[in-house]
Write an enzyme that holds these catalytic residues in place. Structure first.
Site: not given
Length: 509
Positions: A365, A229
């Site tokens: 996403h 991330d």
């Protein structure tokens, strides 16, 4: 001879001034009773392979940004090891201001301090205020952001979100501020909390706190679903050294009053940033079960096909490797290589950008939140489209690892998720825009065939109802899936993270 930390700090300041490197804020030493003092031998920040690195001392020395006056969390990014978010209300403004100026302002960690282990504190302290917090301090200046002025609870309906699932303290405007503490041990953070509470006494009340931590071992840098991330952080022009494919933005996209910030700010607010905080629970066992139950047909094991579906939902494999570059199998070496893992645009020779989802679904996403060539920008990295809608993310996971019992039952029994933190100079162009206009918009990116792309399968919201998402199945891009909400918002607040000079100045006056 061992030099004292105070002498070293003063000597560094004199040398910087002599070399023309001094900023407008004088060097500060941690002699406040609110500080946990000591000498740091290892960094409180952690560089993770595949992520943009911590800003270096050389970058700090070379930039025109006043990094002595910018709070460190704004530009450090997702590199903290342990963190605590301490949400408070101000009971006695006069006493609070006295301690804010004398005890807190001198120990607020700047970007400059965090860029070098030698100047890092044992615990990095930053502080930010909600609009009601500023009003409690008698600060009525217009900061030029209506979303901040109204508070996040009033913004919930914009995200198709009910406050019924929110932490009660977030469901209103009662939170006046947040103190953000970062270190490499929980014990040091606990000591810092005790010092702060002793310093402020009854002038504040703790309303809520959230402890967070980088994940253990090989999962360091990965969020709770398991995906690396923070790869697509923007690079600030004139500060960061851009990586291949990294979005390059002017400082005014993140820092108030900096280059190309279009809003006129009060002079004391130049060098700050608006902080969007969100507590996002992640239903990991349920997410994993959904992937297994809906794994696309094809060759390979059930788990491998489930991993493929997860990668197409996110836009990256768990290693961080982008599916746009490796659409059928993970490539851990690519994921760990920051020189390659962000260097793509979604455009491929011989494939139609408006209809091809064989490499990456339109709804993935990372494509929803940074559409690259989908918005008509350059087909060659770095793609500068949508630079004004960039945010500097500084979040961290919270909660325990998934237990064997939870995995066996496919049911969450202990809360875990992401303490989402995003900095930007305009909430309406940053976090709010990304969530409402892109993630929650079934027709974004525009100009695609089919025109209805569906919601962001990770963070897209639909008032608690299942989200319809298209293009996730590699063998049938026109098929849709109904996806439950695996990321549950427990609310948050909008804050202003002021320049350090304002903490001991305008806000304490």
């Amino acid at each position: 001879m061992r030099l004292s930390p105070v002498f070293v700090a003063l000597l560094s300041g004199l040398l910087a001034a002599d070399l023309g490197l001094a900023r407008s804020v004088a060097p500060r030493v941690a002699d406040s009773p609110a500080a946990v003092t000591g000498t740091r031998k290892t960094s409180l920040l952690k560089n993770v392979a595949g992520l943009p690195p911590v800003p270096s001392a050389a970058q700090v020395a070379a930039t025109s940004l006043n990094t002595d006056d910018i709070q460190g969390d704004i530009l450090v990014g997702m590199h903290k090891q342990k963190q605590l978010f301490y949400f408070f209300a101000i009971n006695d403004p006069a006493t609070f201001k006295t301690h804010l100026a004398s005890d807190i302002a001198p120990v607020v960690a700047s970007v400059t301090q965090l860029s070098n282990v030698a100047t890092q504190p044992l615990v990095a302290l930053n502080i930010a205020f909600s609009n009601t917090g500023l009003l409690a301090l008698g600060v009525t200046d217009n900061l030029g952001d209506s979303l901040f002025a109204n508070g996040q609870a009033k913004d919930a309906t914009s995200f198709k979100e009910s406050t019924s699932s929110w932490v009660p303290q977030f469901a209103g405007t009662g939170i006046h501020g947040v103190i953000i503490l970062a270190s490499d041990t929980t014990d040091l953070i606990d000591q810092q909390v005790a010092s702060i509470e002793s310093t402020f006494g009854s002038s504040i009340s703790k309303l809520y706190s959230l402890s967070a931590s980088i994940r253990p071992g090989n999962e360091a840098g990965h969020e709770m679903f398991g995906f690396l991330d923070g790869i697509a952080q923007p690079a600030i022009n004139g500060f960061n050294t851009p990586l291949p494919g990294q979005n390059i933005v002017d400082a005014g996209v993140i820092i108030t009053g900096a280059t190309n910030d279009p809003i006129t700010r009060p002079s004391w607010a130049v060098g700050g940033s608006f902080l969007a905080f969100r507590q996002l629970e992640q239903l990991v066992p349920e997410f994993n079960k959904y992937l297994l139950d809906n794994a696309p047909a094809g060759s390979g094991s059930l788990q491998a096909r489930a991993d493929l579906l997860g990668a197409r939902m996110v836009g990256r494999w768990k290693s961080g490797a982008p599916i746009d570059l490796t659409p059928t199998a993970d490539d851990p070496a690519l994921g760990a290589d920051a020189q390659r893992n962000n260097n793509f645009t979604y455009s491929h020779a011989g494939f139609d950008l408006g209809s091809d989802q064989s490499h990456c679904p339109f709804s993935a996403h990372i494509r929803k939140t940074r559409p690259r060539a989908d918005l008509g920008g350059s087909l060659t990295p770095p793609n500068l489209s949508a630079g004004a809608n960039s945010i500097m993310r500084s979040g961290i996971p919270y909660g325990p690892e998934v237990t064997s019992a939870e995995s066996a039952s496919n049911t969450t029994t202990q809360e875990r998720g992401l303490a989402f933190v995003a900095y930007q100079a305009q909430l309406s162009q940053g976090f709010h825009f990304l969530q409402q206009t892109w993630a929650d918009n079934a027709n974004f990116p525009p100009g695609k065939t089919p025109a209805t792309v569906g919601l962001d399968p990770i963070i897209g919201q639909n008032n608690g109802q299942p989200r319809v998402v298209n293009g996730l199945l590699p063998s049938n891009s026109s098929a849709s899936l109904s996806i439950p909400q695996f990321v549950v918002s427990h609310g948050g607040e909008y804050f202003f993270s002021p320049p350090i000079s304002a903490i001991g100045g305008r806000l304490s006056a």
